[in-house]
Write a protein that holds these residues in place. Structure first.
Motif, PDB file in Angstrom:
ATOM      1  N   ARG A   1       0.866  -1.183   0.000  1.00 13.99           N
ATOM      2  CA  ARG A   1       0.000   0.000   0.000  1.00 13.99           C
ATOM      3  C   ARG A   1       0.897   1.225   0.000  1.00 13.99           C
ATOM      4  NH1 ARG A   1      -4.729  -1.368   4.506  1.00 13.99           N
ATOM      5  NH2 ARG A   1      -5.628  -3.154   3.383  1.00 13.99           N
ATOM      6  N   PHE A   2       0.573   2.196  -0.836  1.00 19.16           N
ATOM      7  CA  PHE A   2       1.464   3.344  -0.973  1.00 19.16           C
ATOM      8  C   PHE A   2       0.686   4.654  -1.032  1.00 19.16           C
ATOM      9  CE2 PHE A   2       0.433   2.161  -5.357  1.00 19.16           C
ATOM     10  CZ  PHE A   2       0.194   3.386  -5.963  1.00 19.16           C
ATOM     11  N   GLN A   3       1.428   5.738  -0.829  1.00 19.90           N
ATOM     12  CA  GLN A   3       0.906   7.095  -0.957  1.00 19.90           C
ATOM     13  C   GLN A   3       1.679   7.776  -2.071  1.00 19.90           C
ATOM     14  OE1 GLN A   3      -1.568   9.128   0.953  1.00 19.90           O
ATOM     15  NE2 GLN A   3      -1.177  10.176  -0.982  1.00 19.90           N
ATOM     16  N   HIS A   4       0.986   8.159  -3.139  1.00 20.63           N
ATOM     17  CA  HIS A   4       1.627   8.932  -4.206  1.00 20.63           C
ATOM     18  C   HIS A   4       1.689  10.395  -3.791  1.00 20.63           C
ATOM     19  CE1 HIS A   4       2.675  10.543  -8.112  1.00 20.63           C
ATOM     20  NE2 HIS A   4       1.624  11.359  -8.051  1.00 20.63           N
ATOM     21  N   VAL A   5       2.857  10.994  -3.959  1.00 19.69           N
ATOM     22  CA  VAL A   5       3.058  12.419  -3.680  1.00 19.69           C
ATOM     23  C   VAL A   5       3.916  12.981  -4.795  1.00 19.69           C
ATOM     24  CG1 VAL A   5       3.877  14.145  -2.034  1.00 19.69           C
ATOM     25  CG2 VAL A   5       3.038  11.946  -1.192  1.00 19.69           C
ATOM     26  N   ASN A   6       3.500  14.079  -5.392  1.00 20.06           N
ATOM     27  CA  ASN A   6       4.326  14.753  -6.389  1.00 20.06           C
ATOM     28  C   ASN A   6       4.885  16.023  -5.775  1.00 20.06           C
ATOM     29  OD1 ASN A   6       4.996  16.648  -8.692  1.00 20.06           O
ATOM     30  ND2 ASN A   6       4.522  14.787  -9.822  1.00 20.06           N
ATOM     31  N   VAL A   7       6.205  16.116  -5.698  1.00 24.93           N
ATOM     32  CA  VAL A   7       6.881  17.286  -5.134  1.00 24.93           C
ATOM     33  C   VAL A   7       7.872  17.842  -6.162  1.00 24.93           C
ATOM     34  CG1 VAL A   7       6.606  16.766  -2.689  1.00 24.93           C
ATOM     35  CG2 VAL A   7       8.477  15.708  -3.957  1.00 24.93           C
ATOM     36  N   GLY A   8       7.394  17.937  -7.404  1.00 23.88           N
ATOM     37  CA  GLY A   8       8.273  18.309  -8.507  1.00 23.88           C
ATOM     38  C   GLY A   8       8.788  17.076  -9.210  1.00 23.88           C
ATOM     39  N   ASN A   9       8.785  15.958  -8.529  1.00 20.40           N
ATOM     40  CA  ASN A   9       8.989  14.638  -9.118  1.00 20.40           C
ATOM     41  C   ASN A   9       8.116  13.643  -8.366  1.00 20.40           C
ATOM     42  OD1 ASN A   9      10.423  13.930  -6.749  1.00 20.40           O
ATOM     43  ND2 ASN A   9      12.388  14.448  -7.663  1.00 20.40           N
ATOM     44  N   PRO A  10       7.862  12.475  -8.953  1.00 18.56           N
ATOM     45  CA  PRO A  10       6.918  11.536  -8.329  1.00 18.56           C
ATOM     46  C   PRO A  10       7.545  10.743  -7.197  1.00 18.56           C
ATOM     47  CG  PRO A  10       7.706  10.657 -10.411  1.00 18.56           C
ATOM     48  CD  PRO A  10       8.270  12.039 -10.293  1.00 18.56           C
ATOM     49  N   GLN A  11       6.788  10.588  -6.116  1.00 19.30           N
ATOM     50  CA  GLN A  11       7.206   9.819  -4.958  1.00 19.30           C
ATOM     51  C   GLN A  11       6.157   8.760  -4.642  1.00 19.30           C
ATOM     52  OE1 GLN A  11      10.175  10.315  -3.458  1.00 19.30           O
ATOM     53  NE2 GLN A  11      10.622  12.036  -4.823  1.00 19.30           N
ATOM     54  N   CYS A  12       6.623   7.555  -4.378  1.00 19.08           N
ATOM     55  CA  CYS A  12       5.767   6.467  -3.905  1.00 19.08           C
ATOM     56  C   CYS A  12       6.221   6.170  -2.486  1.00 19.08           C
ATOM     57  CB  CYS A  12       5.932   5.256  -4.819  1.00 19.08           C
ATOM     58  SG  CYS A  12       5.098   3.759  -4.249  1.00 19.08           S
ATOM     59  N   ALA A  13       5.470   6.615  -1.497  1.00 16.87           N
ATOM     60  CA  ALA A  13       5.855   6.487  -0.088  1.00 16.87           C
ATOM     61  C   ALA A  13       5.112   5.322   0.548  1.00 16.87           C
ATOM     62  CB  ALA A  13       5.560   7.781   0.659  1.00 16.87           C
ATOM     63  N   ILE A  14       5.855   4.443   1.194  1.00 22.65           N
ATOM     64  CA  ILE A  14       5.298   3.217   1.750  1.00 22.65           C
ATOM     65  C   ILE A  14       5.609   3.147   3.239  1.00 22.65           C
ATOM     66  CG2 ILE A  14       5.353   0.698   1.679  1.00 22.65           C
ATOM     67  CD1 ILE A  14       6.235   0.959  -1.284  1.00 22.65           C
ATOM     68  N   ALA A  15       4.581   3.068   4.065  1.00 23.52           N
ATOM     69  CA  ALA A  15       4.768   2.944   5.511  1.00 23.52           C
ATOM     70  C   ALA A  15       4.975   1.485   5.880  1.00 23.52           C
ATOM     71  CB  ALA A  15       3.563   3.504   6.247  1.00 23.52           C
ATOM     72  N   VAL A  16       5.949   1.239   6.751  1.00 17.27           N
ATOM     73  CA  VAL A  16       6.153  -0.107   7.300  1.00 17.27           C
ATOM     74  C   VAL A  16       5.988  -0.035   8.820  1.00 17.27           C
ATOM     75  CG1 VAL A  16       7.628  -0.852   5.415  1.00 17.27           C
ATOM     76  CG2 VAL A  16       8.669   0.187   7.435  1.00 17.27           C
ATOM     77  N   ALA A  17       5.909  -1.183   9.441  1.00 21.67           N
ATOM     78  CA  ALA A  17       5.507  -1.224  10.847  1.00 21.67           C
ATOM     79  C   ALA A  17       6.509  -0.587  11.792  1.00 21.67           C
ATOM     80  CB  ALA A  17       5.254  -2.674  11.266  1.00 21.67           C
ATOM     81  N   ASP A  18       7.796  -0.874  11.584  1.00 23.36           N
ATOM     82  CA  ASP A  18       8.775  -0.415  12.559  1.00 23.36           C
ATOM     83  C   ASP A  18      10.173  -0.394  11.946  1.00 23.36           C
ATOM     84  OD1 ASP A  18       9.574  -3.140  12.531  1.00 23.36           O
ATOM     85  OD2 ASP A  18       8.287  -3.587  14.249  1.00 23.36           O
ATOM     86  N   GLN A  19      11.135   0.064  12.738  1.00 21.78           N
ATOM     87  CA  GLN A  19      12.514   0.178  12.297  1.00 21.78           C
ATOM     88  C   GLN A  19      13.095  -1.174  11.885  1.00 21.78           C
ATOM     89  OE1 GLN A  19      14.661   3.269  12.575  1.00 21.78           O
ATOM     90  NE2 GLN A  19      15.817   2.002  11.138  1.00 21.78           N
ATOM     91  N   ARG A  20      12.722  -2.215  12.589  1.00 23.64           N
ATOM     92  CA  ARG A  20      13.248  -3.549  12.275  1.00 23.64           C
ATOM     93  C   ARG A  20      12.840  -3.980  10.871  1.00 23.64           C
ATOM     94  NH1 ARG A  20      12.443  -8.923  16.131  1.00 23.64           N
ATOM     95  NH2 ARG A  20      13.698 -10.349  14.853  1.00 23.64           N
ATOM     96  N   GLU A  21      11.571  -3.786  10.525  1.00 21.32           N
ATOM     97  CA  GLU A  21      11.117  -4.138   9.176  1.00 21.32           C
ATOM     98  C   GLU A  21      11.789  -3.259   8.144  1.00 21.32           C
ATOM     99  OE1 GLU A  21       7.063  -4.615   6.461  1.00 21.32           O
ATOM    100  OE2 GLU A  21       6.896  -3.924   8.544  1.00 21.32           O
ATOM    101  N   LEU A  22      11.952  -1.974   8.452  1.00 22.04           N
ATOM    102  CA  LEU A  22      12.595  -1.039   7.528  1.00 22.04           C
ATOM    103  C   LEU A  22      14.025  -1.489   7.231  1.00 22.04           C
ATOM    104  CD1 LEU A  22      12.272   1.744   6.058  1.00 22.04           C
ATOM    105  CD2 LEU A  22      13.293   2.780   8.098  1.00 22.04           C
ATOM    106  N   ASP A  23      14.771  -1.816   8.256  1.00 25.77           N
ATOM    107  CA  ASP A  23      16.169  -2.221   8.088  1.00 25.77           C
ATOM    108  C   ASP A  23      16.307  -3.522   7.312  1.00 25.77           C
ATOM    109  OD1 ASP A  23      16.940   0.011   9.513  1.00 25.77           O
ATOM    110  OD2 ASP A  23      17.221  -1.070  11.410  1.00 25.77           O
TER     111      ASP A  23
END
Length: 285
Positions: free
Chosen positions: A147-169
């Motif tokens: 699941r993602f959040q599209h954001v355009n800030v002059g270029n396209p961004q696909c931002a994806i939230a994960v549960a915690d730092q462990r999953e991110l790493d």
């Protein structure tokens, strides 16, 4: 051909003034400049030119190491802004630049830090044409549903939230990133950021970035901005401190999604390209 190498949180660019060139910066020439071992080795090229309008201090074009042009880079913009001030293009504390993404306004905070008015983020854009007004979406890549959040800030961004730092790493970005960057939902390709909230500090998130045309990078100003906007849209407060492998950036997200990005950038070295290498660039066409 004179140049300077700068970096912001490890995101490095070769800065070139157009007046130094007697040829166009074609994609092949940019690839040669940015190449490791045989070139200057950088994440991209910042090309500064005399302004077309008196309201601007300079024009700024931003190129990725694969030769493609980026409309915006938060780290690259700060490097260009501080270079312009340091090199005597202006002595003003507040000034504007023309970019492919439109006019950006800079405020100098110190010799190494500045704030960039990035304009308003958009949740709907031509970079995610099938998306709705909220910019939310889902896709499958690398064997997983995201699941993602599209954001355009002059270029396209696909931002994806994960549960915690462990999953991110634990994420294998080189394996996951290309499939999302080139996903059919994004006809112009996309930048991707994964982020996780800091449970101890509500105004702080940790993020990792996979840049379009670059790959995994230690930092990205626009990537940090996309993650910060997504965090705020999920109920987080503003400003947001975004912690990246290369350091921290502060992103202020207004209720109307107006963005101010603050952080540092410093020079690494300056030099001149050898005549033999300049001849190689000319022949590259």
């Amino acid at each position: 051909m004179r140049f300077e190498k700068w970096h912001a949180l490890g995101n490095d660019y070769v800065i070139v003034e157009a007046r130094e060139l007697d040829f166009e910066l074609s994609p092949e020439r940019i690839r040669l400049l940015c190449a490791p071992h045989t070139g200057v080795f950088a994440d991209g090229v910042l090309l500064l030119s005399d302004p077309d309008q008196p309201a601007h201090v300079a024009g700024l074009r931003i190129f990725n190491p694969d030769g493609s042009e980026a409309a915006m880079s938060g780290n690259g913009a700060r490097e260009a802004i501080l270079y312009l001030r340091r090199s005597g293009w202006t002595d003003a504390d507040t000034f504007s630049l023309a970019t492919a993404a439109g006019t950006i306004r800079a405020t100098i905070l110190s010799s190494t830090t500045c704030t960039v008015d990035m304009g308003r983020a958009r949740l709907r854009s031509e970079d995610f044409p099938s998306g709705g007004g909220d910019g939310r979406g889902e896709l499958t890549a690398a064997g997983r549903r995201w699941r993602f959040q599209h954001v355009n800030v002059g270029n396209p961004q696909c931002a994806i939230a994960v549960a915690d730092q462990r999953e991110l790493d634990a994420l294998d970005l080189p394996a996951i990133g290309p499939a999302i960057e080139h996903h059919e939902l994004f006809p112009n390709r996309t930048n991707v950021s994964w982020f996780a909230p800091d449970p101890a500090l509500p105004g702080r998130i940790h993020a990792r970035i996979f840049e379009r045309g670059v790959g995994e990078t230690s930092a990205s100003g626009t990537g940090a901005t996309g993650a910060a906007v997504a965090h705020v849209l999920r109920g987080g407060g503003s400003p947001v401190t975004v912690c990246l492998d290369g350091g921290e950036l502060e992103v202020e997200v207004g209720e109307d999604l107006q963005i101010d990005l603050s952080g540092w950038a410093v020079p690494v070295f300056s030099g001149r390209l050898a005549p033999e290498f300049v001849d190689e660039l000319r022949r590259a066409g």
